[in-house]
Design an enzyme around this catalytic site. Structure first.
Site, mmCIF file in Angstrom:
data_model
loop_
_atom_site.group_PDB
_atom_site.id
_atom_site.type_symbol
_atom_site.label_atom_id
_atom_site.label_comp_id
_atom_site.label_asym_id
_atom_site.label_seq_id
_atom_site.Cartn_x
_atom_site.Cartn_y
_atom_site.Cartn_z
ATOM 1 N N ASN A 214 57.069 43.226 23.985
ATOM 2 C CA ASN A 214 57.045 44.302 24.986
ATOM 3 C C ASN A 214 55.684 44.978 24.950
ATOM 4 O OD1 ASN A 214 57.123 46.643 23.120
ATOM 5 N ND2 ASN A 214 59.096 45.765 22.556
ATOM 6 N N LYS A 292 58.089 23.380 17.985
ATOM 7 C CA LYS A 292 57.671 23.770 19.333
ATOM 8 C C LYS A 292 58.514 23.025 20.373
ATOM 9 C CE LYS A 292 53.762 23.777 22.426
ATOM 10 N NZ LYS A 292 52.465 23.223 22.730
ATOM 11 N N PRO A 309 69.738 44.002 15.355
ATOM 12 C CA PRO A 309 70.279 45.186 14.685
ATOM 13 C C PRO A 309 69.603 46.433 15.238
ATOM 14 C CG PRO A 309 68.741 44.033 13.249
ATOM 15 C CD PRO A 309 68.925 43.166 14.463
ATOM 16 N N LYS A 343 72.038 59.579 23.432
ATOM 17 C CA LYS A 343 71.535 58.621 22.424
ATOM 18 C C LYS A 343 71.478 59.260 21.038
ATOM 19 C CE LYS A 343 68.772 55.616 24.072
ATOM 20 N NZ LYS A 343 67.612 55.044 24.745
ATOM 21 N N LYS A 347 73.508 57.477 18.110
ATOM 22 C CA LYS A 347 72.798 56.852 16.989
ATOM 23 C C LYS A 347 72.839 57.717 15.738
ATOM 24 C CE LYS A 347 69.843 54.005 19.790
ATOM 25 N NZ LYS A 347 68.882 52.930 19.630
HETATM 26 O O1 C5P Z 1 68.406 52.242 22.287
HETATM 27 P P1 C5P Z 1 66.959 52.501 22.437
HETATM 28 O O2 C5P Z 1 66.104 51.294 22.231
HETATM 29 O O3 C5P Z 1 66.589 53.246 23.683
HETATM 30 O O4 C5P Z 1 66.643 53.520 21.242
HETATM 31 C C1 C5P Z 1 65.367 53.939 20.959
HETATM 32 C C2 C5P Z 1 65.295 54.422 19.547
HETATM 33 O O5 C5P Z 1 65.995 53.566 18.677
HETATM 34 C C3 C5P Z 1 63.875 54.404 19.032
HETATM 35 O O6 C5P Z 1 63.756 55.410 18.054
HETATM 36 C C4 C5P Z 1 63.766 53.005 18.419
HETATM 37 O O7 C5P Z 1 62.736 52.950 17.442
HETATM 38 C C5 C5P Z 1 65.120 52.828 17.828
HETATM 39 N N1 C5P Z 1 65.612 51.458 17.827
HETATM 40 C C6 C5P Z 1 65.758 50.812 16.627
HETATM 41 N N2 C5P Z 1 66.272 49.529 16.606
HETATM 42 C C7 C5P Z 1 66.625 48.929 17.746
HETATM 43 C C8 C5P Z 1 66.480 49.578 18.969
HETATM 44 C C9 C5P Z 1 65.948 50.848 18.974
HETATM 45 O O8 C5P Z 1 65.403 51.358 15.585
HETATM 46 N N3 C5P Z 1 67.115 47.704 17.700
#
Ligand code: C5P
Length: 404
Positions: A214, A292, A309, A343, A347
């Site tokens: 990304n 590959k 994860p 969120k 989380k």
């Molecule tokens: O769910 P989303 O990607 O929008 O969440 C963003 C937050 O979660 C950020 O702090 C990102 O670093 C963390 N994140 C993570 N592991 C993931 C996805 C997001 O630690 N797989």
């Protein structure tokens, strides 16, 4: 003499200029080193010789003096000071400062400086209340110039009102407080705190030579790691692939994929604080090839995905291993505060820094960020600022959390 307490005293024209004589004496009694610049008008009220005697230094008056430029140029004069103190600040000098004029030594020094500036205005009450002066005053305050006074009282001209300069004793107190604050802000406030920061994108392999990535630059996460380190914390930075240099004084663990990032977060001890600024890929390629993938005539590869994860969520729910303070980011393109608040709960983290990453904002990969700071008691919306400034503001919050 404490070498870090050097004051450049700029004296402008006004009857209150005579008070700089006792101000210099007070400052010097308190171990400040004082060097004086004065305007031509100031020389009508107090002599350079008196100021030179009290400061025990040369008094600087002339922008074009060859000797001064040879010995100490106007840039050097301001660079050499820790604080520029304008006493008294006349309406004229305030106006020059507000408008960036520089046609004499005092105004040039003030325009050339990158040091804190304090002014003690002194003028007739009508001059002080004039909209032009009030505009200048507002402009200077908005540029972080600290304005001491003026106060109400009888003026030299016999009128009464606001415009009298504050007394030298009070100016001294403000100066002392300023230097105390500077000294305190230099104290490493997070000494002994172990902090984890994730930063950058992740690369999810398709095969040994291809990957999904990304646009995260890692700038925000790296700035946070740097700011935390400067505040005295022991910082571990788990970084996905970026073009950035490793921050100095920080333990950096380089990873590629989300799974490797989670492992690194879990295998490097316990932390007091964790800041998850990485843009972690939501999915990885389940059927990533060990070799590959070859181009076959007309046959397109089909990628199958598995969910990655959620590192933030995992660490937030790590029971006894959970850092005391867990901070996440939320990059959203719409309903930023609403989605990010949800969120934070989903989380189980303490704070979320939410930002709008819709393409028109240029946040992703850019220099600036505009943050909504979401905590259990509400939302604070920060003005747009550099990613470094966001990092510093976050560190202030962390310091306040631990030090009250
Ligand atoms: O769910 P989303 O990607 O929008 O969440 C963003 C937050 O979660 C950020 O702090 C990102 O670093 C963390 N994140 C993570 N592991 C993931 C996805 C997001 O630690 N797989």
């Amino acid at each position: 003499m404490n070498k870090t307490r050097k004051i450049l005293l700029i004296v402008s024209g006004g009857i209150a200029a005579y008070k700089t004589l006792s101000l210099i004496r007070l400052l010097r009694e308190n171990e400040f080193q004082v060097r004086v610049v004065m305007t031509k008008a100031a020389e009508q009220f107090v002599t350079p010789l008196s100021l030179a005697s009290l400061s025990e230094d040369k008094v600087y008056t002339d922008l074009f003096s060859l000797t001064d430029e040879a010995e100490m140029g106007h840039i050097q004069l301001s660079r050499d000071a820790d604080l520029l103190l304008v006493v008294p600040a006349s309406a004229d000098l305030m106006s020059k400062m507000a408008n960036g004029m520089c046609n004499d030594l005092a105004s040039t020094v003030l325009l050339a400086t990158d040091k804190p500036v304090m002014i003690a205005p002194a003028m007739n009450v009508r001059m002080w209340h004039h909209p032009a002066t009030q505009d200048n005053f507002a402009k200077l305050k908005s540029r972080d110039v600290k304005v001491i006074g003026p106060v109400e009282g009888v003026m030299a001209c016999g009128e009464y009102g606001l415009g009298r300069m504050v007394e030298p004793e009070e100016i001294l107190e403000v100066v002392k407080t300023h230097f105390e604050e500077v000294a305190n802000s230099k104290q490493p406030l997070l000494i002994g705190r172990k902090v984890l920061v994730t930063s950058g994108p992740t690369h999810e392999p398709i095969d040994p030579v291809r990957y999904i990535a990304n646009r995260s630059s890692g700038r925000q996460g790296h700035a946070i790691a740097t700011a935390l380190q400067k505040a005295g914390a022991e910082v571990t930075l788990v970084s996905g692939p970026t073009r950035l240099a490793d921050p100095v004084g920080v333990k950096v663990i380089h990873v590629e994929s989300a799974c490797a990032m989670l492992d690194a977060c879990q295998e490097n001890g316990r932390f007091d604080v964790a800041v998850f600024a990485a843009a972690v890929a939501d999915w990885r390629v389940k059927n990533a090839g060990a070799q590959k993938t070859k181009k076959e005539n007309g046959k397109l590869p089909v990628l199958e995905f598995a969910e990655n994860p959620d590192i933030l969520k995992t660490v937030s729910n790590a029971g006894n291993d959970r850092p005391e303070l867990v901070v996440g980011f939320a990059a959203e393109t719409e309903n930023v505060v609403e989605y990010a608040s949800a969120k934070r709960i989903r989380k189980s983290c303490d704070w979320i820094l939410a930002n709008d990453v819709s393409p028109e904002t240029g946040t992703f990969g850019g220099e600036k960020n505009s943050i909504h700071f979401i905590h259990s008691a509400g939302v604070e919306s920060w003005e747009e600022m550099s990613k470094q400034a966001v990092a510093e503001r976050l560190v202030e919050k962390v310091v306040a959390y631990f030090n009250g």
